[in-house]
Design an enzyme around this catalytic site. Structure first.
Site, short mmCIF file in Angstrom:
data_model
loop_
_atom_site.label_atom_id
_atom_site.label_comp_id
_atom_site.label_asym_id
_atom_site.label_seq_id
_atom_site.Cartn_x
_atom_site.Cartn_y
_atom_site.Cartn_z
N GLU A 98 -15.59 28.84 24.17
CA GLU A 98 -15.41 29.09 25.60
C GLU A 98 -14.12 28.45 26.10
OE1 GLU A 98 -17.12 31.23 26.92
OE2 GLU A 98 -19.00 31.30 25.81
N ARG A 108 -29.64 34.44 35.97
CA ARG A 108 -30.33 35.72 35.68
C ARG A 108 -31.83 35.49 35.59
NH1 ARG A 108 -31.88 37.47 30.84
NH2 ARG A 108 -30.79 35.75 29.83
N CYS A 161 -25.26 26.74 30.58
CA CYS A 161 -24.15 26.40 29.68
C CYS A 161 -22.85 26.24 30.47
CB CYS A 161 -24.00 27.44 28.58
SG CYS A 161 -25.40 27.40 27.43
N HIS A 185 -20.55 28.58 22.34
CA HIS A 185 -21.79 29.35 22.30
C HIS A 185 -22.09 29.82 20.87
CE1 HIS A 185 -22.35 30.25 26.78
NE2 HIS A 185 -23.56 29.94 26.34
N1 PCA Z 1 -27.91 28.97 26.58
C1 PCA Z 1 -27.95 29.15 28.01
C2 PCA Z 1 -28.48 27.84 28.54
C3 PCA Z 1 -29.09 27.15 27.39
C4 PCA Z 1 -28.58 27.86 26.20
O1 PCA Z 1 -28.73 27.50 25.03
C5 PCA Z 1 -26.63 29.63 28.59
O2 PCA Z 1 -25.88 30.32 27.90
O3 PCA Z 1 -26.33 29.33 29.74
#
Ligand code: PCA
Length: 224
Positions: A98, A108, A161, A185
């Site tokens: 990111e 969401r 996140c 991610h």
């Molecule tokens: N993914 C979510 C929140 C916790 C996670 O593992 C996100 O992409 O915001």
């Protein structure tokens, strides 16, 4: 006269490597994710010895109120030299670096405490965005060289996140702490795809683990 006393003489040769204190975080399961790859990964690094890395592992709750506070307290009570936060992005095909977090919460689905925030800033007085300070291009090249699927992303979403990435970078910016820090991610684990008929991309824990280990090594080498 020293008699029989032995005086140890320590001779150091070559580079004196510094141990790097790195914080790595994951998230607990949420929504339709039974096992969060980021939590699994953080646990799986417990038995891993990465040269010159002193790793602190932390699993955060998917809770908009407590997760940022836990992260801030952990940063304030320690002196980390790099921070890598992880989370799952179901549907992603690669380890996703990111680049930016935005000052927006727009959930969401509700978080694990049942709160669903819509159209709210993370910090009404904060800047619109913070950029990752991880060496993203170097990480991308390294993972690609080792055959690990990786990509860059310009949106960490508007859920937990993104909130944690923004909180992390804001905490460091306000306290003028210049260390590599950011959010990555991960795709879903194969077990998630196996539990449903709708096809989704997945990555094995072992591949993710290889990727994250390479990133931690790269951070420690860059500091030496
Ligand atoms: N993914 C979510 C929140 C916790 C996670 O593992 C996100 O992409 O915001």
């Amino acid at each position: 006269m020293l008699g029989n006393c032995l005086i140890p003489i320590i001779i150091r040769t070559g580079n004196i490597q510094q141990t790097m204190r790195i914080l790595i975080t994951g998230f607990e399961p949420f929504g339709d994710t039974q096992v969060n790859p980021s939590e699994e990964l953080v646990h799986s690094l417990a038995d891993e010895i990465i040269p010159d890395v002193d790793l602190t592992r932390l699993v955060l709750p998917v809770d908009t109120k407590t997760a940022p506070v836990i992260l801030q307290q952990t940063i304030r009570n320690n002196t980390f030299q790099a921070i890598v936060c992880l989370g799952e992005a179901s549907g992603n095909t690669s380890i996703t670096l990111e680049r930016v977090s935005i000052n927006l919460l727009d959930f969401r689905i509700p978080d694990n405490s049942g709160i669903q925030v819509i159209d709210q800033p993370i910090n009404p007085e904060g800047p619109a965005a913070y950029f990752s300070t991880l060496p993203i291009r170097k990480i991308e090249q390294t993972l690609r060289k080792h055959g690990i699927p990786v990509c860059l992303s310009c949106s960490a979403g508007t859920y937990l996140c993104n909130q944690i990435m923004y909180t992390l970078l804001e905490e460091l910016a306000i306290n003028q702490i210049s260390i590599p820090a950011g959010f990555i991610h991960l795709p879903a684990l194969p077990a998630k795809a196996a539990a449903q008929t709708r096809p989704i991309p997945t990555m094995s824990l072992e591949t993710m683990r290889m990727g994250i280990k390479l990133i931690l090594q790269l951070l420690s080498e860059a500091s030496n």
